[in-house]
Design a protein around this motif. Sequence first.
Motif, short mmCIF file in Angstrom:
data_model
loop_
_atom_site.label_atom_id
_atom_site.label_comp_id
_atom_site.label_asym_id
_atom_site.label_seq_id
_atom_site.Cartn_x
_atom_site.Cartn_y
_atom_site.Cartn_z
N SER A 147 53.85 40.07 41.21
CA SER A 147 54.85 39.35 41.78
C SER A 147 54.84 38.81 42.95
O SER A 147 55.25 37.69 43.18
CB SER A 147 55.96 39.85 41.38
OG SER A 147 56.28 40.95 42.17
N ALA A 148 54.04 39.29 43.89
CA ALA A 148 53.89 38.92 45.14
C ALA A 148 52.57 37.90 45.36
O ALA A 148 52.43 37.34 46.43
CB ALA A 148 53.77 39.85 46.35
N GLY A 149 51.94 37.46 44.29
CA GLY A 149 50.84 36.60 44.20
C GLY A 149 49.58 37.46 44.77
O GLY A 149 48.64 36.51 45.12
N LYS A 150 49.59 38.66 44.96
CA LYS A 150 48.53 39.47 45.70
C LYS A 150 47.56 39.86 44.21
O LYS A 150 47.44 40.92 44.00
CB LYS A 150 48.93 40.66 46.38
CG LYS A 150 49.68 40.00 47.53
CD LYS A 150 50.11 41.14 48.46
CE LYS A 150 50.81 40.88 49.62
NZ LYS A 150 51.27 41.82 50.49
N GLU A 172 49.26 45.25 31.67
CA GLU A 172 49.27 44.64 32.87
C GLU A 172 48.07 43.68 33.33
O GLU A 172 48.39 42.91 34.04
CB GLU A 172 49.47 45.97 33.90
CG GLU A 172 49.69 45.55 35.22
CD GLU A 172 50.87 44.62 35.50
OE1 GLU A 172 50.72 44.03 36.63
OE2 GLU A 172 51.69 44.44 34.80
N LEU A 173 46.88 44.24 33.02
CA LEU A 173 45.72 43.61 33.37
C LEU A 173 45.68 42.07 32.91
O LEU A 173 45.48 41.19 33.44
CB LEU A 173 44.67 44.33 33.15
CG LEU A 173 43.27 43.61 33.55
CD1 LEU A 173 43.22 43.51 35.20
CD2 LEU A 173 41.99 44.50 33.32
N GLY A 174 46.23 42.15 31.51
CA GLY A 174 46.48 40.99 30.80
C GLY A 174 47.66 39.87 31.39
O GLY A 174 47.09 38.70 31.67
N ARG A 175 48.45 40.56 31.82
CA ARG A 175 49.56 39.61 32.60
C ARG A 175 49.08 39.45 33.82
O ARG A 175 49.45 38.23 34.25
CB ARG A 175 50.92 40.58 32.86
CG ARG A 175 51.42 40.91 31.55
CD ARG A 175 52.61 41.98 31.87
NE ARG A 175 53.34 42.28 30.71
CZ ARG A 175 54.61 41.79 29.92
NH1 ARG A 175 55.11 40.81 30.46
NH2 ARG A 175 54.82 42.26 28.83
N ALA A 178 46.79 36.21 33.25
CA ALA A 178 47.41 35.18 32.55
C ALA A 178 48.03 34.48 33.76
O ALA A 178 48.20 33.21 33.84
CB ALA A 178 48.47 35.72 31.59
N GLN A 179 48.64 35.22 34.70
CA GLN A 179 49.56 34.64 35.90
C GLN A 179 48.48 34.05 36.75
O GLN A 179 48.82 33.10 37.55
CB GLN A 179 50.21 35.76 36.59
CG GLN A 179 51.18 35.23 37.54
CD GLN A 179 52.31 36.12 37.96
OE1 GLN A 179 52.80 37.00 37.04
NE2 GLN A 179 52.90 36.16 39.10
N GLY A 181 46.10 32.23 35.73
CA GLY A 181 45.56 31.24 35.07
C GLY A 181 44.11 31.28 33.98
O GLY A 181 43.32 30.66 33.84
N LYS A 182 43.73 32.74 34.25
CA LYS A 182 42.48 32.90 33.59
C LYS A 182 42.83 33.57 32.24
O LYS A 182 42.48 34.61 31.99
CB LYS A 182 41.91 34.38 34.33
CG LYS A 182 41.46 33.89 35.73
CD LYS A 182 40.80 35.01 36.66
CE LYS A 182 40.01 34.41 37.74
NZ LYS A 182 39.30 35.62 38.55
N GLU A 183 42.93 32.50 31.38
CA GLU A 183 43.43 32.82 29.86
C GLU A 183 42.27 33.65 29.29
O GLU A 183 42.65 34.56 28.28
CB GLU A 183 43.61 31.38 29.16
CG GLU A 183 44.95 30.83 29.72
CD GLU A 183 46.17 31.45 30.02
OE1 GLU A 183 46.40 32.41 28.93
OE2 GLU A 183 46.76 31.51 30.80
N GLU A 184 41.02 33.15 29.65
CA GLU A 184 39.93 34.22 28.76
C GLU A 184 39.94 35.43 28.96
O GLU A 184 39.65 36.40 28.14
CB GLU A 184 38.52 33.47 29.11
CG GLU A 184 38.28 32.06 29.05
CD GLU A 184 37.57 31.87 27.60
OE1 GLU A 184 36.79 32.77 27.24
OE2 GLU A 184 37.60 30.80 27.03
N GLU A 185 40.17 35.97 30.39
CA GLU A 185 40.12 37.47 30.82
C GLU A 185 41.56 37.96 30.11
O GLU A 185 41.24 39.25 29.66
CB GLU A 185 40.12 37.67 32.23
CG GLU A 185 38.76 37.44 32.73
CD GLU A 185 38.57 35.89 33.22
OE1 GLU A 185 39.22 34.89 32.79
OE2 GLU A 185 37.91 35.66 34.07
N ALA A 186 42.70 37.20 30.09
CA ALA A 186 43.88 37.96 29.57
C ALA A 186 43.63 38.16 28.15
O ALA A 186 44.20 39.02 27.73
CB ALA A 186 44.85 36.94 29.73
#
Length: 186
Positions: A147-150, A172-175, A178-179, A181-186
């Motif tokens: 949530s802090a972008g870290k 959590e890792l998927g989220r 996704a946040q 912008g790495k849709e492949e890994e999500a």
Amino acid sequence: KVLGKADLLIKMGRYNEALEWLNKAVQINTDDSEIYICFGYVYKNMGNYDQALKWLDKGLEIYPYESGLYAELAAVYNTIGQVEESLKWLKQGLEINPNDSELYFGLGQDYWGMGKDAAAEKWLKKGMKINSSDSEIYRTLSRVYRSAGKYAAAVKYAKKVIEMKNEGGYDELGRVYAQMGKEEEA
């Protein structure tokens, strides 16, 4: 044995039946703080906050040094949106038992819910030092960092949750990915 049956019913979400067994347990043995914690938990989950607070207050009168009562009181206040009151009870519990990681976890969650990421991180890390095997502390820390972008820290802690065999780590890792912008890994 009676409290064990109540605990099983609580885990199954069968709260009315659990209350019957808890009432039996308190008649047989008032010498167990867990009974009062369970009453508070059940009533909180049934939405009967006054009864939850009543049982937890009664438990604190008998067991003023039981940090689980403070944690559950805080959970009730958090549930009804009184976060400052929740923080007060968690901190009071820490005065009595400074080695209870559940209280640090509660503080971390409350501060994160208030948008105070730095305070959340501080309390969660203190809890982690006390109980390094609590995967929910790591998972919540990942959420705070996300949530802090870290993101690097969020990924690190989400992967730690997975290593600890907590399925929530994958979510959590998927989220995090996704946040990022790495849709492949999500």
